[in-house]
Design an enzyme around this catalytic site. Sequence first.
Site, PDB file in Angstrom:
ATOM      1  N   GLU A 161       2.995  38.968  21.878  1.00 24.36           N
ATOM      2  CA  GLU A 161       1.599  39.004  22.325  1.00 24.36           C
ATOM      3  C   GLU A 161       1.543  39.397  23.805  1.00 24.36           C
ATOM      4  O   GLU A 161       2.348  38.924  24.611  1.00 24.36           O
ATOM      5  CB  GLU A 161       0.971  37.618  22.117  1.00 24.36           C
ATOM      6  CG  GLU A 161      -0.481  37.507  22.550  1.00 24.36           C
ATOM      7  CD  GLU A 161      -1.024  36.089  22.413  1.00 24.36           C
ATOM      8  OE1 GLU A 161      -2.246  35.933  22.287  1.00 24.36           O
ATOM      9  OE2 GLU A 161      -0.207  35.133  22.439  1.00 24.36           O
ATOM     10  N   LYS A 178      -6.817  38.640  16.693  1.00 26.73           N
ATOM     11  CA  LYS A 178      -6.632  37.201  16.912  1.00 26.73           C
ATOM     12  C   LYS A 178      -7.964  36.528  16.603  1.00 26.73           C
ATOM     13  O   LYS A 178      -8.996  36.849  17.216  1.00 26.73           O
ATOM     14  CB  LYS A 178      -6.197  36.924  18.348  1.00 26.73           C
ATOM     15  CG  LYS A 178      -5.803  35.457  18.591  1.00 26.73           C
ATOM     16  CD  LYS A 178      -5.180  35.294  19.979  1.00 26.73           C
ATOM     17  CE  LYS A 178      -4.630  33.885  20.185  1.00 26.73           C
ATOM     18  NZ  LYS A 178      -3.959  33.735  21.493  1.00 26.73           N
ATOM     19  N   CYS A 205      -0.209  34.268  17.646  1.00 25.87           N
ATOM     20  CA  CYS A 205      -0.015  33.043  18.424  1.00 25.87           C
ATOM     21  C   CYS A 205      -0.804  31.842  17.897  1.00 25.87           C
ATOM     22  O   CYS A 205      -0.454  31.258  16.881  1.00 25.87           O
ATOM     23  CB  CYS A 205      -0.346  33.327  19.892  1.00 25.87           C
ATOM     24  SG  CYS A 205       0.307  32.080  21.047  1.00 25.87           S
TER      25      CYS A 205
END
Length: 508
Positions: free
Chosen positions: A266, A341, A375
């Site tokens: 990321e 995300k 993440c």
Amino acid sequence: MKIEEIENIELKYLELKDYQQLKEAMLSSYLNMHDAIWTEREITRLIKKFPEGQVVIKINGELAGCALSIIVDYKKFEHNHTYKQITGNDTFNTHDDDGDVLYGIDVFISPEYRGMRLGRRLYDYRKELCEKLNLRSIVFGGRMPNYHKHSKDFTPKQYIDEVRRKQIDDPVLNFQISNDFHPSKVMKGYLAGDRESNDFAILMEWDNIYYQKPTNKAAVNKTIVRLGLIQWQMRSYKDIDDLLQQAEYFIDAVSGYRSDFALFPEFFNAPLMAGNNHMSTPDAIRELAKHTEEIVQKFSEFSISYNINVISGSMPEIIDGRLYNVGYLCRRDGSMERYEKLHVTPDEAKVWGMQGGTKLQAFDTDCGKIGILICYDVEFPELSRLLAEEGVDILFVPFLTDTQNGYSRVRNCAQARAIENECYVAIAGSVGNLPNVQNMDIQFAQSMVFTPCDFSFPTNGIKAEATPNTEMILIADVDISLLRELNQFGAVRNLKDRRTDIFELRKK
């Protein structure tokens, strides 16, 4: 016969010279069934049409059991057929070498040899034959010899449920279920004269998890997939070309080991923000977003030239004036897919004004179906479960964590996702420091590949792990076929054993 009297057990192809012993075994096995004996002429036809499908078990030279099978093109019959129809009125003209289903015609163990688990050997042979011939499944009509005792109290469906709950003993149905066959339909009038089953039968199926549908495409169905994880060092780059040179070096390196995927972390391009240090933090990351399109285009070119699927980690992107954290799957065939995300961290929202995305999907690749969560998203189990329901085999998690406790959240949740969704999970992060980039000054990472925890996998559920906080690549092979075995035969079966009768999960 007692086990201690056994000198030799053989599983052999049925031959015509065995017919007399076969007839005697059938007579003793089917005392209560009228006209249940195969003639020598019928057995001759079976052996001639499909010798591999006809096997016997011999103990000390005496025939103890038998299994007879044919191959059928099942779409011609589906679930609405009788025993006479499926066997071509005992001519076996329904056998088709190019069919897709192994159909069980008969299986029995002589009474004097029962209790030795010989039936399992016959069933195991059928399964191995089904896999060897790349057939879709094994199907047969199963009898319910004890149903006549309970037909006044239970419908056939209720009877099956009672047998499954061990409230009723049905040795035939119990044996079939314990050998991984599942009931798919109750059939009336399937086998004429089966009074013990009250003229009912259960269509039983066993699915070949290794079945590959025939295709005219020049493609290889990979079961061993090689992952290349890039543990990226945050360092100063004079410009975007300098950063892309370093990215290409890593792609070249993992491609040199014939990896199928290259996974970046990321915000691996965050060092470019060092040139924006004179700006406010929200403006600096928006300036960084201007490089995203060029980086994605170059990554797509790298994926083609190095023959590898590249997962770009994540980068900032502005859509309609809003800031998102996104990444791209750059396939080696030149196609691309975008992922987002969905859950931004409180820090991302507060410092940068970043928005969460709305799109969750699985991606088809030449190495199977994959999912990608950035993440923080891996800490929300609903997302990976939805991806698992779409058939994902490998979940990739590019991440960026500054402290060890932040990393532990990602690591532990990623490992849980591998166990509960019966898939592989690969995580890759960045290491090092960026003194001149606000809100990105320190990083902690240890890239890893996680597996389920069962007999075919490492006992600790870790396939491979990088050295913490060191720039390096991590190469690991994962075997997709082991996931199929786990789903069917695992010590625990997390996906199959879900109580969907009391809860559900759905995507809006």
